[in-house]
Design an enzyme around this catalytic site. Structure first.
Site, PDB file in Angstrom:
ATOM      1  N   GLY A 171      -2.453  -9.938   3.575  1.00 49.00           N
ATOM      2  CA  GLY A 171      -2.276 -10.599   2.278  1.00 49.00           C
ATOM      3  C   GLY A 171      -0.826 -10.936   1.962  1.00 49.00           C
ATOM      4  CB  SER A 185      -4.986  -4.763  -7.714  1.00 50.70           C
ATOM      5  OG  SER A 185      -4.305  -3.561  -7.463  1.00 50.70           O
ATOM      6  CG  ASP A 204       2.478  -5.447   2.324  1.00 49.61           C
ATOM      7  OD1 ASP A 204       3.701  -5.630   2.372  1.00 49.61           O
ATOM      8  OD2 ASP A 204       1.931  -4.342   2.504  1.00 49.61           O
ATOM      9  CG  ASN A 256      -0.216  -0.085   2.502  1.00 52.73           C
ATOM     10  OD1 ASN A 256       0.681   0.718   2.757  1.00 52.73           O
ATOM     11  ND2 ASN A 256      -0.561  -1.059   3.337  1.00 52.73           N
TER      12      ASN A 256
END
Ligand code: APR
Length: 328
Positions: free
Chosen positions: A31, A116, A33, A23
């Site tokens: 997720g 995404s 990340d 982000n």
């Protein structure tokens, strides 16, 4: 192979760089990340703190720390808001910017998650199209192997119509076990009948071995090169359309007795937009047949018959059906 769709946990990929779907703060999240930060260890966050965030569609690079990759490229995908807010452009930019950074750092292998498509809600089939287009455009002038890592096959979508059509085609033509057994029985009966029949009258004298050897036909490599010329492609167009790297193509080109895998031979058939008959000819030169007892063959046959010659699209269908990809 320059572009590969694989199913894996991206933190396990042994590549030069993995890409993180981050982000704008670059300070971690859930997720992929979260998974990347956990696997890389706390030093990754320390380095991320110094980067001052990142705009949507852009990318920044850090070291990989405890991950089996040298670098992590952090990019920020767009949040899906229905598709009319430049999402596709921003998503394509994530892939391009990440790849440019990877090239700058001399990476030869890079793995992307499907940016995404989790928390940010981008529909997976559309996101895959954008990813594939952006990556293939980049690979036109860069030598690199790029992996698109799909975490769960269920989350991976191809268009429903294509899936259903291919499924129906497989159901139609796949030689299932039952038919195999019936054929087997018929074959044993035929073999038995032949054994009981009168011996055949003497056949014409066979050609000598020397004669037969002097009549040897072109191999796979020569046939491929001839077909490339006949179809009006350049070598580079052909191997790029086959999703193959130049080195592999040169190996095939320079070795008249090269024996490719069946997937590679099929990849060339697709690249050259061959008809089914031409595909059979090319496969034969490598010692293979197009058969209805292989689901991979049936999918490729379906695609060729329906004018689908985009190898990545075919690979997506194969992936969805859990079949070996072309060229792999
Ligand atoms: N390996 C590969 N892919 C993974 C993994 C993994 N270990 N974990 C999740 N994924 C997949 C998801 O299945 C999804 O398809 O990555 C894709 C992207 O999902 P998200 O991680 O949710 O990323 P995104 O949709 O881009 O949202 C970004 O999520 O946690 C945050 O900080 C991140 O705020 C940012 C947002």
């Amino acid at each position: 192979m320059p572009l590969r769709i694989v199913r894996n946990d991206i933190t396990k990929m042994k590549v030069d760089a993995i890409v993180n779907a981050a982000n704008e703060t670059l300070l971690g999240g859930g997720g992929v990340d979260g998974a990347i930060h956990r696997a890389a260890g706390p030093k990754l966050l320390q380095e991320c703190r110094k980067l001052g965030g990142c705009e949507t569609g852009r990318a920044k690079l850090t070291k990989g720390y405890d991950l089996p990759c040298r670098y992590v490229i952090h990019t920020v995908g767009p949040v899906w808001r229905g598709g009319r807010f430049g999402e596709a452009k921003l998503l394509a930019s994530c892939y391009r910017e990440s790849l440019l950074l990877a090239a700058e750092h001399r990476c030869e292998t890079v793995a992307f998650p499907m940016i995404s498509t989790g928390v940010y809600g981008y529909p997976a089939a559309q996101a895959m199209r954008v990813a594939v287009d952006a990556v293939t455009a980049f690979l036109l002038d860069h030598d690199m192997t790029v992996y698109i890592v799909v975490f769960s096959r269920d989350a991976f979508e191809i268009s429903g119509r294509l899936f259903n059509d291919v499924k129906a085609y497989i159901d139609d033509v796949y030689v299932d076990r039952h038919t195999d057994m019936r054929r087997e029985q018929q074959r044993s009966v035929r073999v038995f009948d032949a054994m009981m029949a009168e011996p055949a009258t003497a056949a014409a004298a066979p050609a000598s071995l020397d004669d037969m050897l002097s009549d040897i036909e072109d191999g796979f490599s020569e046939t491929l090169l001839r077909m490339i010329d006949e179809k009006g492609f350049t070598d580079a167009e052909c191997y790029k359309r086959a999703n193959m790297d130049r080195r592999h193509f040169n190996k095939i080109k320079n070795n008249p007795s090269y024996k490719p895998t069946k997937s590679t031979a099929l990849a060339f058939a697709v690249a050259l937009r061959l008809s089914i008959d031409e595909t059979k000819q090319l496969l034969m030169k490598a010692g293979y047949a197009l058969t209805h007892s292989s689901k991979q063959d049936i999918v490729v046959e379906y695609c060729i018959k329906n004018g689908i010659y985009d190898i990545i699209e075919i690979d997506q269908v194969l992936f969805k059906f859990d079949l070996p990809l072309l060229g792999s």
